[in-house]
Scaffold this active site. Sequence first.
Site, PDB file in Angstrom:
ATOM      1  N   SER A 200      30.315  48.930  40.267  1.00  0.00           N
ATOM      2  CA  SER A 200      31.459  48.240  40.897  1.00  0.00           C
ATOM      3  C   SER A 200      31.254  48.150  42.398  1.00  0.00           C
ATOM      4  CB  SER A 200      32.746  49.019  40.608  1.00  0.00           C
ATOM      5  OG  SER A 200      33.804  48.543  41.412  1.00  0.00           O
ATOM      6  N   TYR A 228      37.821  56.917  41.183  1.00  0.00           N
ATOM      7  CA  TYR A 228      37.035  55.796  40.666  1.00  0.00           C
ATOM      8  C   TYR A 228      35.829  55.490  41.547  1.00  0.00           C
ATOM      9  CZ  TYR A 228      35.868  51.117  39.024  1.00  0.00           C
ATOM     10  OH  TYR A 228      35.194  50.015  38.537  1.00  0.00           O
TER      11      TYR A 228
END
Length: 377
Positions: A200, A228
């Site tokens: 990501s 995250y």
Amino acid sequence: MATTSSHPKEEVKKKKKKEGLGWIEWARGWLYLVYEMLFQRITASHLQNPMPLPPVNDLTCIVTGSTSGIGREIARQLAEAGAHVVMAVRNTKAANELIQKWQNEWTGMGLPLNIEVMELDLLSLDSVVRFAEAWNARLGPLHVLINNAGIFSIGEPQKLSKDGYEEHLQVNHLAPALLSVLLLPSLIRGSPSRIINLNSVMHYVGFVDTEDMNVVSGKRKYTSLVGYSSSKLAQIMFSSVLHKRLPAESGITVACVSPGIVQTNVARDLPKIVQAAYHLIPYFIFSAQEGSRSALFAATDPQVPEYCELLKADDWPVCAFISQDCRPTNPSEEAHNVETSHEVWEKTFEMIGLPLDAVERLIEGEEVACRYGGHKE
């Protein structure tokens, strides 16, 4: 002379004491994220959607988390291109229903799609070991492992898995790392083969403290964004060392890919300026099909292994990182920290219950015991 020779040691000490991103690194990371969102559709405008794939009839591919989103698109497109696809999922009922739907809609050459389902719960390291053992017991080849499954529990309080690890860390990094290592025997049988990790752009604002991987010490305030972004950075660091440790003769390529910023509810935990930008979603944000292109490219393009070997030969500090526009790009500055990457490597093996020399032993054909899955080291 004495002063200059001690300088590198001081630098190392400074690096070890680093407890977060500097404000310049942090600002640069967020600027990159905003740029990516505003211009990803333009930079990827040369790509077709869906992406045409080369012949993959001889490939066996495992895709984790393939009942929704990007993983669902990856699994469906690989199967329609002729690959044998294994949907490694927690909800096997949903996966089987999907397969039935795809088979009913499929009109290609009169042959059914070659897809099957196997149970895999990344919130349980026991489940990961059981999955790997079941697959390796087939003694068949594995050509592509796509570690797609991931979580981003927006705005939720910190949760630990039953294994005792922060859930983002376990699902996005620890479990895929354990799966990748345990499946090395099958990947060697399928050589040339590939490990593709869905990463990501959020890793650009991530920071890994190897002494506090669970973010419980209080040095940093936990938020879902911290959990995250840190887990995604840890994944790149681990992948970079794995990429280096795998000898060329193993024929296994390791790459991380960014799907871009894909339609998902991620705005609540983000800065106000980014939240405002999310109101422009209809134009700027990718669909799941568009987000699947970089992973499909990394999994099938014949030049990707050559590029990875080139990086290894040049002693590049990070593994291949393929952007949402299917071009090689640079991960974050923090991802280039070789010292921290090796610390992440060692800490990861400790957490997933494997000996530090597991990769070398598995490549040599030895058996390696894991403390999960009902075994003892």
